[in-house]
Design a protein around this motif. Structure first.
Motif, PDB file in Angstrom:
ATOM      1  N   GLY A  47      53.998  38.035  38.313  1.00 31.04           N
ATOM      2  CA  GLY A  47      54.053  36.680  37.779  1.00 31.04           C
ATOM      3  C   GLY A  47      55.135  35.844  38.425  1.00 31.04           C
ATOM      4  N   LYS A  48      56.311  36.419  38.614  1.00 27.03           N
ATOM      5  CA  LYS A  48      57.426  35.688  39.222  1.00 27.03           C
ATOM      6  C   LYS A  48      57.109  35.297  40.653  1.00 27.03           C
ATOM      7  CE  LYS A  48      61.020  38.127  36.541  1.00 27.03           C
ATOM      8  NZ  LYS A  48      60.084  38.998  35.795  1.00 27.03           N
ATOM      9  N   VAL A  49      56.497  36.230  41.395  1.00 24.49           N
ATOM     10  CA  VAL A  49      56.240  35.973  42.814  1.00 24.49           C
ATOM     11  C   VAL A  49      55.130  34.943  43.002  1.00 24.49           C
ATOM     12  CG1 VAL A  49      55.490  37.016  44.989  1.00 24.49           C
ATOM     13  CG2 VAL A  49      57.140  38.197  43.536  1.00 24.49           C
ATOM     14  N   ILE A  50      54.065  35.025  42.216  1.00 27.62           N
ATOM     15  CA  ILE A  50      52.998  34.026  42.379  1.00 27.62           C
ATOM     16  C   ILE A  50      53.480  32.646  41.937  1.00 27.62           C
ATOM     17  CG2 ILE A  50      51.899  34.442  40.127  1.00 27.62           C
ATOM     18  CD1 ILE A  50      50.163  33.508  43.459  1.00 27.62           C
ATOM     19  N   ASP A  51      54.381  32.581  40.962  1.00 25.15           N
ATOM     20  CA  ASP A  51      54.932  31.289  40.543  1.00 25.15           C
ATOM     21  C   ASP A  51      55.746  30.623  41.649  1.00 25.15           C
ATOM     22  OD1 ASP A  51      53.771  31.444  38.063  1.00 25.15           O
ATOM     23  OD2 ASP A  51      55.607  31.869  36.960  1.00 25.15           O
ATOM     24  N   LYS A  52      56.267  31.416  42.562  1.00 24.36           N
ATOM     25  CA  LYS A  52      57.052  30.872  43.676  1.00 24.36           C
ATOM     26  C   LYS A  52      56.191  30.528  44.879  1.00 24.36           C
ATOM     27  CE  LYS A  52      61.314  33.454  42.664  1.00 24.36           C
ATOM     28  NZ  LYS A  52      62.251  34.495  43.177  1.00 24.36           N
ATOM     29  N   THR A  53      54.961  31.038  44.912  1.00 27.28           N
ATOM     30  CA  THR A  53      54.185  30.965  46.157  1.00 27.28           C
ATOM     31  C   THR A  53      52.786  30.385  45.999  1.00 27.28           C
ATOM     32  OG1 THR A  53      53.410  33.246  45.843  1.00 27.28           O
ATOM     33  CG2 THR A  53      55.432  32.946  47.114  1.00 27.28           C
ATOM     34  N   TYR A  54      52.443  29.833  44.831  1.00 27.91           N
ATOM     35  CA  TYR A  54      51.080  29.327  44.675  1.00 27.91           C
ATOM     36  C   TYR A  54      50.898  27.994  45.400  1.00 27.91           C
ATOM     37  CZ  TYR A  54      52.835  26.229  40.869  1.00 27.91           C
ATOM     38  OH  TYR A  54      53.515  25.290  40.132  1.00 27.91           O
ATOM     39  N   ILE A  55      49.656  27.749  45.785  1.00 31.40           N
ATOM     40  CA  ILE A  55      49.307  26.443  46.346  1.00 31.40           C
ATOM     41  C   ILE A  55      48.477  25.643  45.345  1.00 31.40           C
ATOM     42  CG2 ILE A  55      49.411  27.233  48.734  1.00 31.40           C
ATOM     43  CD1 ILE A  55      46.365  27.402  48.738  1.00 31.40           C
ATOM     44  N   GLN A  56      47.996  26.338  44.301  1.00 32.25           N
ATOM     45  CA  GLN A  56      47.263  25.651  43.239  1.00 32.25           C
ATOM     46  C   GLN A  56      47.297  26.501  41.976  1.00 32.25           C
ATOM     47  OE1 GLN A  56      42.758  25.240  42.116  1.00 32.25           O
ATOM     48  NE2 GLN A  56      43.100  23.895  43.855  1.00 32.25           N
ATOM     49  N   MET A  57      47.412  25.822  40.815  1.00 33.76           N
ATOM     50  CA  MET A  57      47.427  26.522  39.530  1.00 33.76           C
ATOM     51  C   MET A  57      46.491  25.787  38.565  1.00 33.76           C
ATOM     52  SD  MET A  57      49.122  29.166  38.085  1.00 33.76           S
ATOM     53  CE  MET A  57      50.784  29.336  38.741  1.00 33.76           C
ATOM     54  N   ARG A  58      45.628  26.583  37.902  1.00 33.73           N
ATOM     55  CA  ARG A  58      44.692  25.988  36.939  1.00 33.73           C
ATOM     56  C   ARG A  58      44.600  26.859  35.694  1.00 33.73           C
ATOM     57  NH1 ARG A  58      38.907  24.560  39.347  1.00 33.73           N
ATOM     58  NH2 ARG A  58      38.796  23.423  37.394  1.00 33.73           N
ATOM     59  N   MET A  59      44.602  26.211  34.532  1.00 36.12           N
ATOM     60  CA  MET A  59      44.320  26.919  33.290  1.00 36.12           C
ATOM     61  C   MET A  59      42.818  26.801  33.030  1.00 36.12           C
ATOM     62  SD  MET A  59      45.582  28.706  30.769  1.00 36.12           S
ATOM     63  CE  MET A  59      47.313  28.336  30.485  1.00 36.12           C
ATOM     64  N   LEU A  60      42.152  27.949  32.906  1.00 31.98           N
ATOM     65  CA  LEU A  60      40.709  27.979  32.683  1.00 31.98           C
ATOM     66  C   LEU A  60      40.394  28.005  31.188  1.00 31.98           C
ATOM     67  CD1 LEU A  60      39.805  30.720  35.328  1.00 31.98           C
ATOM     68  CD2 LEU A  60      40.067  28.261  35.685  1.00 31.98           C
ATOM     69  N   ASN A  61      39.197  27.551  30.836  1.00 27.79           N
ATOM     70  CA  ASN A  61      38.691  27.602  29.452  1.00 27.79           C
ATOM     71  C   ASN A  61      39.562  26.816  28.468  1.00 27.79           C
ATOM     72  OD1 ASN A  61      36.657  29.368  30.364  1.00 27.79           O
ATOM     73  ND2 ASN A  61      37.926  31.162  29.983  1.00 27.79           N
ATOM     74  N   THR A  62      40.102  25.694  28.916  1.00 26.15           N
ATOM     75  CA  THR A  62      40.981  24.910  28.038  1.00 26.15           C
ATOM     76  C   THR A  62      40.229  24.301  26.862  1.00 26.15           C
ATOM     77  OG1 THR A  62      40.662  23.010  29.512  1.00 26.15           O
ATOM     78  CG2 THR A  62      42.644  24.349  29.835  1.00 26.15           C
ATOM     79  N   GLY A  63      38.918  24.162  26.984  1.00 27.22           N
ATOM     80  CA  GLY A  63      38.127  23.617  25.884  1.00 27.22           C
ATOM     81  C   GLY A  63      37.784  24.644  24.830  1.00 27.22           C
ATOM     82  N   LYS A  64      38.205  25.910  25.056  1.00 28.95           N
ATOM     83  CA  LYS A  64      37.899  26.981  24.108  1.00 28.95           C
ATOM     84  C   LYS A  64      39.174  27.438  23.413  1.00 28.95           C
ATOM     85  CE  LYS A  64      34.012  28.513  26.971  1.00 28.95           C
ATOM     86  NZ  LYS A  64      33.402  29.637  27.725  1.00 28.95           N
ATOM     87  N   GLY A  65      39.041  28.429  22.563  1.00 31.54           N
ATOM     88  CA  GLY A  65      40.179  28.927  21.801  1.00 31.54           C
ATOM     89  C   GLY A  65      41.192  29.653  22.661  1.00 31.54           C
ATOM     90  N   PRO A  66      42.396  29.874  22.116  1.00 28.06           N
ATOM     91  CA  PRO A  66      43.481  30.487  22.892  1.00 28.06           C
ATOM     92  C   PRO A  66      43.198  31.905  23.352  1.00 28.06           C
ATOM     93  CG  PRO A  66      44.077  30.308  20.562  1.00 28.06           C
ATOM     94  CD  PRO A  66      42.825  29.511  20.754  1.00 28.06           C
ATOM     95  N   ALA A  67      42.275  32.622  22.686  1.00 30.72           N
ATOM     96  CA  ALA A  67      42.003  34.010  23.053  1.00 30.72           C
ATOM     97  C   ALA A  67      41.273  34.127  24.385  1.00 30.72           C
ATOM     98  CB  ALA A  67      41.196  34.706  21.960  1.00 30.72           C
TER      99      ALA A  67
END
Length: 629
Positions: free
Chosen positions: A71-91
């Motif tokens: 998690g730490k390494v991808i947070d330093k090196t991503y070129i794009q970040m997306r949260m999927l299923n935002t229209g659905k519940g937190p699970a």
């Protein structure tokens, strides 16, 4: 053979499982050696340049909560970040990042190099040193003998790897790296049961030859989320991905050349991943679909290579050219690397205890794709747990096992060691019976305390976690004291979101239980704001909204734990238990479950068998295998 050094833990391999294994072992206090075929390929992504997605993204959060690196390494090196299923519940919400592939390798290598108790060496391991049922170390091709009471094998898809393109094949690991042949032969000689699996990759094309005007842009989130709970800054300069589709012409080319596909010609013997089929497999299996999605994913900021996601193939290179040029936007695309299939050996995972230690060789652990999984995240989660337990074995610490109610990692490992797998295993949300409890947002609440108990995180991080718990508690109490009184303004706000008006005074916490009432709306209509972090507010809102469902899931967990707490005596002789079905007796003998709960999840063991086993254990007159030897 010469004595090249002594360690507590040796990790063979430096892919996603290997790096987490080495890091976790060091965190638990073990002097660790990591051996890699190529130190320039540490945590290399041979397939798609991305981290996360449904279930997998939660695993990355769990790895972070347990003190891991991904998690730490991808947070330093991503070129794009997306949260999927935002229209659905937190699970079912899931975070997914596109990685800068070269930078991810560089950053991961640097993180490992900073660990004082970790030694990194480039070497090919050919043989395990085993004496009297215990691993003692490893022997390399240069006859260097490294010694340790714990060894972790994380060889991924390199064991007897064979790359296949059309009718051509050659011995190789991913990305034209050397295959590990003699180690596979050594494992067979030691009595391991191995199976042959297969995976594949699509071609990579030159970005300069893509006509993006014919594709659909797929941007990242304007305000990116993060995988690591410790990340505080966001990368706002994101790079988009692009979406296009196969055409009728693409499908016609594939159907006309199926006889040239290694998968359909019989050249490939290994079992492929059900949930990541090749493009030719998709066209054959879903022949009624006029088109299939193709995502164009950049491999980094400083490269023109683009990964053609959804287009994995083992067809000959000239056919790959034709197929690509039948797709909108790729009419002039130039291939930089051809797609290929790869076959490799995997260990049948029912040969492992839940600690990922091999049942027949004390101190030997396996983790990652060698255990029959697919995916970087599944490999990394196993690696972390194997590293923690290998260090525990060497240093006399308690074993660390996550159950199915605590983490997706627990679901993953339990599925592998209890049920096994006859195809490359992919973690899905549907595999977790308690997925409402195993959410992206609460991985730290589930696991940080355990990580602290097992010496995998620092005191400083633990204290920050304790402060967060206190803030959640205080914020919940604060909202329980705020009263929202009926007024035209309040009811207008509620009407605007489709909620019924309030007629009596109501506590803010109660009002937040309504599906469409958000934390932000509560602050707006009450005029009382809080300066706590956004993740604290998120946690309060989720716990309030889903209190009933969460409570019901926790009750199910408690019932399950009663079965998990019924320990099966060590070395029990299942042949002495009358009434067990023959299949159940054979499966129980093979898996040798640690608890009645685990026994109940073995395929072929039915409820009647479980009842017989329970009665036998409760009678107390246990016959053990050693009694009859």
């Amino acid at each position: 053979m010469y004595d090249a050094g002594h360690y507590d833990v040796i990790v063979v391999g430096a892919g996603h499982a290997g790096v987490e294994a080495a890091h976790a072992a060091v965190k638990r206090g073990a002097k660790t050696l990591m051996l890699s075929l190529n130190l320039d390929m540490i945590a290399f992504m041979p397939c798609n340049p991305s981290i996360g997605g449904p279930a997998k993204g939660v695993v990355v959060r769990e790895i972070d909560a347990l003190g891991g690196l991904m998690g730490k390494v991808i947070d330093k090196t991503y070129i794009q970040m997306r949260m999927l299923n935002t229209g659905k519940g937190p699970a079912v919400r899931a975070l997914r990042a596109q990685a800068d592939k070269p930078l991810y390798i560089q950053e991961m290598k640097y993180e490992l190099e900073k660990l004082e108790q970790l030694t990194m060496r480039q070497a090919m391991v050919e043989e395990l040193i085993v004496e009297e049922g215990r691993v003692k170390g490893v022997l390399t091709e240069t006859k260097a003998a490294f010694y340790a009471p714990s060894v972790i094998i994380t060889t991924g898809t390199f064991m007897r790897g064979r790359v296949i393109i059309g009718d051509m094949s050659y011995e190789s690991g991913p990305n034209n790296q050397r295959a590990s042949v003699k180690l596979a032969e050594n494992l067979e000689a030691l009595g391991f049961e191995l199976v042959r699996f297969k995976t594949g990759t699509p071609p990579r094309v030159n970005s300069k030859t893509i006509d993006y005007s014919k594709t659909e842009i797929q941007p990242g989130d304007p305000v990116p989320s993060h995988f690591s709970y410790e990340t505080k800054t966001a990368i706002l300069d994101q790079i988009p991905c692009w979406l296009t589709y196969t055409t009728e012409e693409t499908h016609e080319i594939i159907n006309d050349n199926l006889n040239l596909s290694a998968m359909y010609s019989g050249m490939i013997k290994g079992t492929g991943p059900r949930y990541c089929p090749s493009i030719e497999d998709k066209v054959v299996r879903f022949h009624d679909k006029p088109r299939h999605q193709i995502f164009l994913e950049p491999e980094g900021r400083h490269t023109e290579e683009v990964y053609v996601q959804g287009f994995s193939t083992s067809l000959p290179e000239f056919v790959q050219h034709k197929m690509l040029r039948s797709i909108p936007g790729l009419e002039e695309a130039e291939i930089m690397r051809a797609g290929y299939a790869i076959e490799y050996d995997s260990v049948v995972p029912t040969q492992l205890w839940p600690t990922l230690e091999v049942k027949t060789i004390a101190g030997l652990f396996t983790a990652g794709q060698i255990n029959g999984t697919s995916g970087y995240e599944e490999a990394a989660g196993q690696g972390l747990m194997a590293g923690a337990n290998a260090a525990g074995h060497a240093l006399g610490l308690d074993p660390f096992i996550l159950d199915r109610s605590q983490a997706y990692i627990g679901v993953l490992i339990d599925d592998l060691v209890t049920k096994g797998t006859n195809e490359p295993y992919r973690l899905l949300t549907s595999r977790a019976e308690y997925r409402l409890l195993l959410r992206h947002d609460n991985a730290d609440l589930r696991l940080v305390e355990l990580a602290y108990q097992h010496k995998m995180i620092t005191e400083e991080r633990y204290q920050r976690f304790q402060a967060k718990l206190q803030q959640i508690d205080e914020e919940t109490k604060r909202l329980s004291k705020i009263v929202v009184r009926p007024s035209d303004e309040v009811n207008q706000h509620l009407a605007s979101i489709g909620e019924t008006p309030v007629k009596e005074p109501i506590k803010a916490l109660e009002l937040m239980k309504r599906p469409k009432v958000t934390y932000a709306l509560i602050e707006e209509i009450t005029g009382e704001t809080s300066d706590v972090e956004a993740d604290v507010k998120e946690q309060v809102e989720i716990q309030v909204k889903y209190e009933g469902y969460i409570s019901k899931s926790n009750q199910q967990v408690e019932r399950m734990k009663k079965m998990e707490n019924k320990v099966i005596p060590e070395n029990i002789d299942y042949t002495a238990i009358s009434g067990l079905a023959t299949e159940a007796r054979q499966k129980l003998e093979k898996v040798r479950p640690l608890s009645v709960g685990q026994a109940s999840r073995i395929s072929g063991v039915n409820p009647a068998d479980v009842s017989i086993l329970l009665v036998y254990i409760e009678q107390g007159q246990i016959k053990r295998r050693t009694d009859t030897e």
